[in-house]
Design a protein around this motif. Structure first.
Motif, PDB file in Angstrom:
ATOM      1  N   LEU A 113      46.149  40.462  35.349  1.00  0.00           N
ATOM      2  CA  LEU A 113      45.690  41.193  36.539  1.00  0.00           C
ATOM      3  C   LEU A 113      46.879  41.666  37.370  1.00  0.00           C
ATOM      4  CD1 LEU A 113      42.820  38.839  37.806  1.00  0.00           C
ATOM      5  CD2 LEU A 113      42.656  40.696  36.171  1.00  0.00           C
ATOM      6  N   THR A 114      46.650  42.727  38.153  1.00  0.00           N
ATOM      7  CA  THR A 114      47.708  43.205  39.051  1.00  0.00           C
ATOM      8  C   THR A 114      47.779  42.267  40.264  1.00  0.00           C
ATOM      9  OG1 THR A 114      46.176  44.563  40.291  1.00  0.00           O
ATOM     10  CG2 THR A 114      47.276  45.621  38.430  1.00  0.00           C
ATOM     11  N   ILE A 115      48.807  42.459  41.087  1.00  0.00           N
ATOM     12  CA  ILE A 115      48.951  41.632  42.285  1.00  0.00           C
ATOM     13  C   ILE A 115      47.716  41.813  43.181  1.00  0.00           C
ATOM     14  CG2 ILE A 115      50.366  41.253  44.365  1.00  0.00           C
ATOM     15  CD1 ILE A 115      51.692  40.428  41.643  1.00  0.00           C
ATOM     16  N   PHE A 116      47.262  43.067  43.299  1.00  0.00           N
ATOM     17  CA  PHE A 116      46.082  43.328  44.128  1.00  0.00           C
ATOM     18  C   PHE A 116      44.883  42.539  43.593  1.00  0.00           C
ATOM     19  CE2 PHE A 116      42.074  45.595  44.723  1.00  0.00           C
ATOM     20  CZ  PHE A 116      42.015  45.670  46.108  1.00  0.00           C
ATOM     21  N   GLU A 117      44.660  42.639  42.279  1.00  0.00           N
ATOM     22  CA  GLU A 117      43.498  41.956  41.677  1.00  0.00           C
ATOM     23  C   GLU A 117      43.624  40.435  41.818  1.00  0.00           C
ATOM     24  OE1 GLU A 117      42.400  45.230  38.226  1.00  0.00           O
ATOM     25  OE2 GLU A 117      44.023  43.820  37.899  1.00  0.00           O
ATOM     26  N   ASN A 118      44.850  39.927  41.711  1.00  0.00           N
ATOM     27  CA  ASN A 118      45.053  38.487  41.878  1.00  0.00           C
ATOM     28  C   ASN A 118      44.697  38.039  43.288  1.00  0.00           C
ATOM     29  OD1 ASN A 118      46.202  36.629  39.724  1.00  0.00           O
ATOM     30  ND2 ASN A 118      47.384  38.477  39.350  1.00  0.00           N
ATOM     31  N   VAL A 119      45.209  38.771  44.290  1.00  0.00           N
ATOM     32  CA  VAL A 119      44.944  38.363  45.682  1.00  0.00           C
ATOM     33  C   VAL A 119      43.458  38.532  46.006  1.00  0.00           C
ATOM     34  CG1 VAL A 119      45.564  38.750  48.102  1.00  0.00           C
ATOM     35  CG2 VAL A 119      47.311  38.951  46.344  1.00  0.00           C
ATOM     36  N   ALA A 120      42.849  39.563  45.391  1.00  0.00           N
ATOM     37  CA  ALA A 120      41.433  39.838  45.682  1.00  0.00           C
ATOM     38  C   ALA A 120      40.487  38.982  44.839  1.00  0.00           C
ATOM     39  CB  ALA A 120      41.144  41.308  45.437  1.00  0.00           C
ATOM     40  N   PHE A 121      41.033  38.093  44.014  1.00  0.00           N
ATOM     41  CA  PHE A 121      40.214  37.336  43.057  1.00  0.00           C
ATOM     42  C   PHE A 121      39.084  36.539  43.731  1.00  0.00           C
ATOM     43  CE2 PHE A 121      39.108  34.209  39.854  1.00  0.00           C
ATOM     44  CZ  PHE A 121      39.186  34.949  38.688  1.00  0.00           C
TER      45      PHE A 121
END
Lengths: 260, 247
Positions: free
Chosen positions: B99-107
């Motif tokens: 996942l991208t950083i965005f997707e990781n933080v938004a997990f």
């Protein structure tokens, strides 16, 4: 010997329980991880397609070389196509493809999940309110099972093409003559039996690899151990399942022919 | 408030926690110190239900409704709530590489729409002093220190009431270690969350902790304010303190 059997039974039991858990989660959330399943299918398929086709071609070719020697002794080369295709579809195809899948995709899946386990990614997924079995295991499990059948189809097709190519170019056999004897040895039941075998082996590869990866522990060494165990148990279980499925299919075939 | 009541945990014949009891007060930063293998991480994992204690109770108070959650008796839904209340930062960044950083933080932000999700992710990245130009990168493309910050951003994104840090500075150079320690302190004060930090960094504990708990041999060796620990005569604590003085 007793200790080995004890370990084997314990492994079988633990993996059966894990399989039950994975299937229960999948059934409860059917369709929830569809996008992830497609991603995994694309990943597994693209990673294995070339290897399966390469192996399939040469399996077909090797069988032509082996059978042609024996059949030529009995002046029965006209049966080469049928015998070869039957052997490929019934036995060699599903077995080779499953071994390839175990070595390539199974080991990769165990290493990937194992690394996720030891670097606490699986715990992190749990802590963020997502079931790691649903998010990480189910897509990989389904992708391996589905791909094993798709790859079997490709592998068998390329295997038959490989055998025709070798028969025609090295043994001067007309491809029509080669194909003519195929229906005598290979019917729909044989093909369905092959699909059934591949489905069973696919479940074995998927269960062992995801179980070993998901339950890995002890850092890099633990992941290495999990990958080795995955290879050992997958091959053992596939060989055993091969015997059981072959017996079952023989019984069904006898029963089916009796009915007709 | 988080309360441990006589918690016992063993792995086979290895007794890790032998009846540990303590309480964490709202808003405080409590450091758990101890040598390797004394059950520091086990204590945190028991708190979020990743490990089940053999006996004893772990209680988390939901500050929104004042209800107490008894972790070991929670079903999956209850556990999800407990984990939403207690955000955990792991020893490793534990980011998902695919996942991208965005997707990781938004997990952990599944309930939000895309716009709110993006707003919250940017807010959290700002809190951990990261720029938005890393949003589309994958974890292996950023430094280990940045990955640690992203993992903290991911943990604070769902808005936990308690922050749990499991050896947050392991594997970091001294400069990044200081930066992460400052960040823990800053987050606890800015977000007004209760923090529980597992570490063996006595220096950092003396700097930012409100109270320190020292675990040894499966039990609590000492617990008290920074000054109380500083003046302790326990040989293990003296050892820890002398290490700080020597550096």
């Amino acid at each position: 010997m007793i200790s080995f059997l004890k370990t084997l039974i314990l492994e079988l039991g633990s993996q059966a329980l894990f399989l039950q858990k994975v299937l229960a989660v999948w059934v409860r959330h059917m369709g929830a991880s569809r996008k992830l399943v497609f991603e995994q299918i694309a990943d597994v398929g693209s990673r294995s397609l070339f290897t399966v086709c390469f192996a399939g071609f040469f399996v077909g070719a090797i069988l032509v070389v082996q059978f042609s020697l024996m059949l030529a002794n009995y002046d029965a080369l006209t049966f080469l196509g049928g015998l070869n295709t039957s052997a490929t579809v019934r036995e060699i195809g599903p077995l080779i493809i499953s071994f390839l899948l175990a070595g390539k995709v199974g080991a990769y899946t165990t290493a990937e999940l194992g690394t996720m386990r030891v670097t606490e990614q699986i715990d992190a997924v749990s802590c963020l309110g997502t079931d790691p079995i649903l998010y990480l295991v189910v897509p990989r499990f389904l992708a391996i099972v589905i791909c094993s059948i798709l790859l079997l189809a490709f592998g068998l097709f390329v295997g038959v093409m490989g055998s025709i190519f070798v028969a025609q170019n090295l043994y001067n056999m007309n491809y029509l003559q080669y194909i003519q004897s195929v229906p005598k040895f290979t019917d729909m039941f044989t093909v369905l039996g092959s699909v059934f075998k591949c489905f069973v082996y696919g479940i074995i590869v998927a269960t062992v690899s995801t179980y070993k990866g998901f339950n890995a522990s002890g850092g890099a060494r633990g992941v290495g151990k999990a990958v080795t165990e995955c290879a050992v148990y997958t091959n053992l279980f596939i060989v055993f399942a091969n015997y059981v499925t072959s017996q079952l299919l023989n019984i069904f075939q006898t029963f089916w022919m009796g009915m007709q | 408030m988080i309360r441990f009541e006589n918690v016992v945990k063993s792995f086979g014949s290895k007794h890790i926690l032998k009846g540990v009891s303590f309480e964490i007060m709202p808003g405080e930063i409590l450091f758990i110190l101890g040598r390797s293998g004394t059950g520091k991480s086990v204590t945190l994992k028991t708190l979020v239900g990743l490990l089940k204690p053999d006996s004893g109770n772990v209680i988390i108070r939901n500050q929104k409704d004042g209800k107490d959650l008894q972790v070991q008796s929670l079903d999956q839904e209850g556990l999800n709530l407990a984990r939403k209340i207690c955000g955990m930062v792991f020893q490793h960044p534990a980011l998902l590489d695919s996942l991208t950083i965005f997707e990781n933080v938004a997990f952990g932000l599944r309930d939000l729409n895309e716009e709110d999700k993006r707003k919250r992710v940017l807010e959290c990245l700002k809190l951990v002093h990261l720029d938005e130009n890393i949003l589309n990168l994958k974890p292996p493309e950023i430094s280990y220190g940045m990955q640690k910050r992203v993992s903290i951003a991911r943990t604070i994104a769902p808005g936990p009431q308690y922050l749990l840090f499991d050896e947050p500075t392991t594997g970091l150079d001294p400069i990044t270690t200081n930066a992460i320690n400052e960040l823990i302190n800053e987050l606890a004060r800015t977000l007004n969350v209760t923090s529980l930090v597992v570490s063996h960094d006595m220096g950092c504990a003396l700097d930012i902790a409100d109270r320190i708990l020292v675990l040894d041999n499966g039990g609590i060796l000492a617990m008290g304010s920074v000054n109380e620990i500083r003046n302790s005569k326990e040989p293990l604590i003296v050892d820890f303190l002398s290490e700080v003085l020597s550096t």
